[in-house]
Design a protein around this motif. Structure first.
Motif, PDB file in Angstrom:
ATOM      1  N   ARG A   1       0.788  -1.235   0.000  1.00 61.05           N
ATOM      2  CA  ARG A   1       0.000   0.000   0.000  1.00 61.05           C
ATOM      3  C   ARG A   1       0.821   1.286   0.000  1.00 61.05           C
ATOM      4  NH1 ARG A   1      -4.983   0.268   2.254  1.00 61.05           N
ATOM      5  NH2 ARG A   1      -6.171  -1.635   2.199  1.00 61.05           N
TER       6      ARG A   1
ATOM      7  N   ARG B   1       2.361   6.086   2.804  1.00 59.60           N
ATOM      8  CA  ARG B   1       1.243   6.992   3.128  1.00 59.60           C
ATOM      9  C   ARG B   1       0.025   6.236   3.657  1.00 59.60           C
ATOM     10  NH1 ARG B   1       2.307  11.981   2.477  1.00 59.60           N
ATOM     11  NH2 ARG B   1       3.410  12.766   0.690  1.00 59.60           N
ATOM     12  N   ASN B   2      -0.187   5.050   3.151  1.00 55.78           N
ATOM     13  CA  ASN B   2      -1.359   4.270   3.560  1.00 55.78           C
ATOM     14  C   ASN B   2      -1.077   3.333   4.726  1.00 55.78           C
ATOM     15  OD1 ASN B   2      -3.224   5.308   1.597  1.00 55.78           O
ATOM     16  ND2 ASN B   2      -2.021   4.202   0.077  1.00 55.78           N
ATOM     17  N   LEU B   3       0.122   3.414   5.262  1.00 59.29           N
ATOM     18  CA  LEU B   3       0.461   2.621   6.446  1.00 59.29           C
ATOM     19  C   LEU B   3      -0.092   3.340   7.677  1.00 59.29           C
ATOM     20  CD1 LEU B   3       2.203   0.176   7.504  1.00 59.29           C
ATOM     21  CD2 LEU B   3       4.004   1.864   7.900  1.00 59.29           C
ATOM     22  N   THR B   4      -0.891   2.640   8.451  1.00 61.46           N
ATOM     23  CA  THR B   4      -1.418   3.210   9.693  1.00 61.46           C
ATOM     24  C   THR B   4      -1.155   2.232  10.831  1.00 61.46           C
ATOM     25  OG1 THR B   4      -3.607   2.188   9.474  1.00 61.46           O
ATOM     26  CG2 THR B   4      -3.301   4.361   8.439  1.00 61.46           C
TER      27      THR B   4
ATOM     28  N   ARG C   1      -3.787  -0.471  10.797  1.00 55.29           N
ATOM     29  CA  ARG C   1      -3.554  -1.557   9.824  1.00 55.29           C
ATOM     30  C   ARG C   1      -2.436  -2.489  10.289  1.00 55.29           C
ATOM     31  NH1 ARG C   1      -4.458   2.434   4.991  1.00 55.29           N
ATOM     32  NH2 ARG C   1      -6.577   1.838   4.420  1.00 55.29           N
TER      33      ARG C   1
ATOM     34  N   LYS D   1       3.717   5.650  14.204  1.00 54.94           N
ATOM     35  CA  LYS D   1       3.976   5.092  12.877  1.00 54.94           C
ATOM     36  C   LYS D   1       5.415   5.400  12.462  1.00 54.94           C
ATOM     37  CE  LYS D   1       2.878   6.323   8.117  1.00 54.94           C
ATOM     38  NZ  LYS D   1       1.962   7.007   7.201  1.00 54.94           N
TER      39      LYS D   1
ATOM     40  N   ARG E   1       9.787   0.522  -1.888  1.00 54.51           N
ATOM     41  CA  ARG E   1       8.884   1.621  -1.511  1.00 54.51           C
ATOM     42  C   ARG E   1       9.561   2.572  -0.527  1.00 54.51           C
ATOM     43  NH1 ARG E   1       3.169   1.654  -2.795  1.00 54.51           N
ATOM     44  NH2 ARG E   1       2.899  -0.035  -4.261  1.00 54.51           N
TER      45      ARG E   1
ATOM     46  N   SER F   1      10.187   6.702  -1.349  1.00 54.11           N
ATOM     47  CA  SER F   1       9.050   7.324  -0.674  1.00 54.11           C
ATOM     48  C   SER F   1       9.207   8.840  -0.515  1.00 54.11           C
ATOM     49  CB  SER F   1       8.885   6.702   0.716  1.00 54.11           C
ATOM     50  OG  SER F   1       8.030   7.484   1.500  1.00 54.11           O
TER      51      SER F   1
ATOM     52  N   GLU G   1       7.382  10.568   1.412  1.00 49.76           N
ATOM     53  CA  GLU G   1       7.223  10.840   2.835  1.00 49.76           C
ATOM     54  C   GLU G   1       8.574  10.811   3.553  1.00 49.76           C
ATOM     55  OE1 GLU G   1       4.617   9.420   6.689  1.00 49.76           O
ATOM     56  OE2 GLU G   1       3.931   8.877   4.697  1.00 49.76           O
TER      57      GLU G   1
END
Length: 195
Positions: free
Chosen positions: A24, A27-30, A33, A52, A103, A107, A109
């Motif tokens: 994912r 950014r979509n890592l929470t 999750r 995170k 990734r 990234s 981020e």
């Protein structure tokens, strides 16, 4: 016993995070999750990692540790050009087997939003670069690599070839093997550095 269980849990969290990053992106890592993937509550996750960002930092450390371990294992008993060739292939295989690493490498981020994570990723990259420089020096000492070779430039070029191949593989969605072009890329690199 409690400490061992905590370390085991941390490794599970880090590996699950790398798997989620591969699927994912960062950014979509929470934390929700991650906790769901590991199989416990988000509150339990916070007992091991405060945020995170701390999980991602641990993932970078773990990926870097495992990568260098894989590269060192690839050169056991080898020297010169053979060791460099084995490292290059092992490097590609490592990323192919750990797609979350690709990734992490690319990234936004990390590159633009998290200075401490960017610095951590830079340190891992510098360790790999220094490892490659040492192999190049060994090749020069063995008479297999040009004596006038700019070691810094050759190590940076190695990273460039590696990262370009990983980028193309990542953009293709990993539809072909990352090592598919290995022979051609390796031959080209050899033409630049061999005596």
């Amino acid at each position: 016993m409690g400490r061992k269980k905590s370390e085991t849990r941390k490794r599970e969290i880090v590996q699950s995070s790398l798997n989620l990053i591969a699927e994912r992106g960062i950014r979509n890592l929470t934390t929700a999750r991650i906790a769901e993937r590991v199989g416990f509550s988000e509150a339990a996750l916070y007992k091991h990692f405060q945020s995170k960002e701390k999980v991602i930092a641990a993932a970078i450390d773990e990926a870097g540790r495992r990568l260098l371990e894989a590269l060192k294992k690839a050169v056991e008993g080898e020297k010169g050009m053979t060791s460099l060739q084995k490292v290059f292939k092992a490097h590609l295989v490592f990323v192919e087997n750990n797609p979350g690493v690709a990734r992490l490498l690319f990234s936004d981020e990390i590159h633009f939003e998290r200075e401490n994570l960017r610095a951590k990723l830079l340190r891992v990259t510098e360790r790999v670069q220094n490892f490659v420089k040492d192999l190049l020096k060994s090749g020069i000492e063995m008479g297999e690599i040009r004596e006038d070779l700019d070691l810094e430039a050759a190590a940076v070029f190695y990273l460039g070839v590696f990262q370009s191949q990983v980028l193309l593989w990542s953009l293709s969605g990993g539809t072909k093997s990352l090592t598919e072009e290995f022979d051609r890329l390796w031959s080209f690199y050899c033409e630049l550095i061999e005596k």
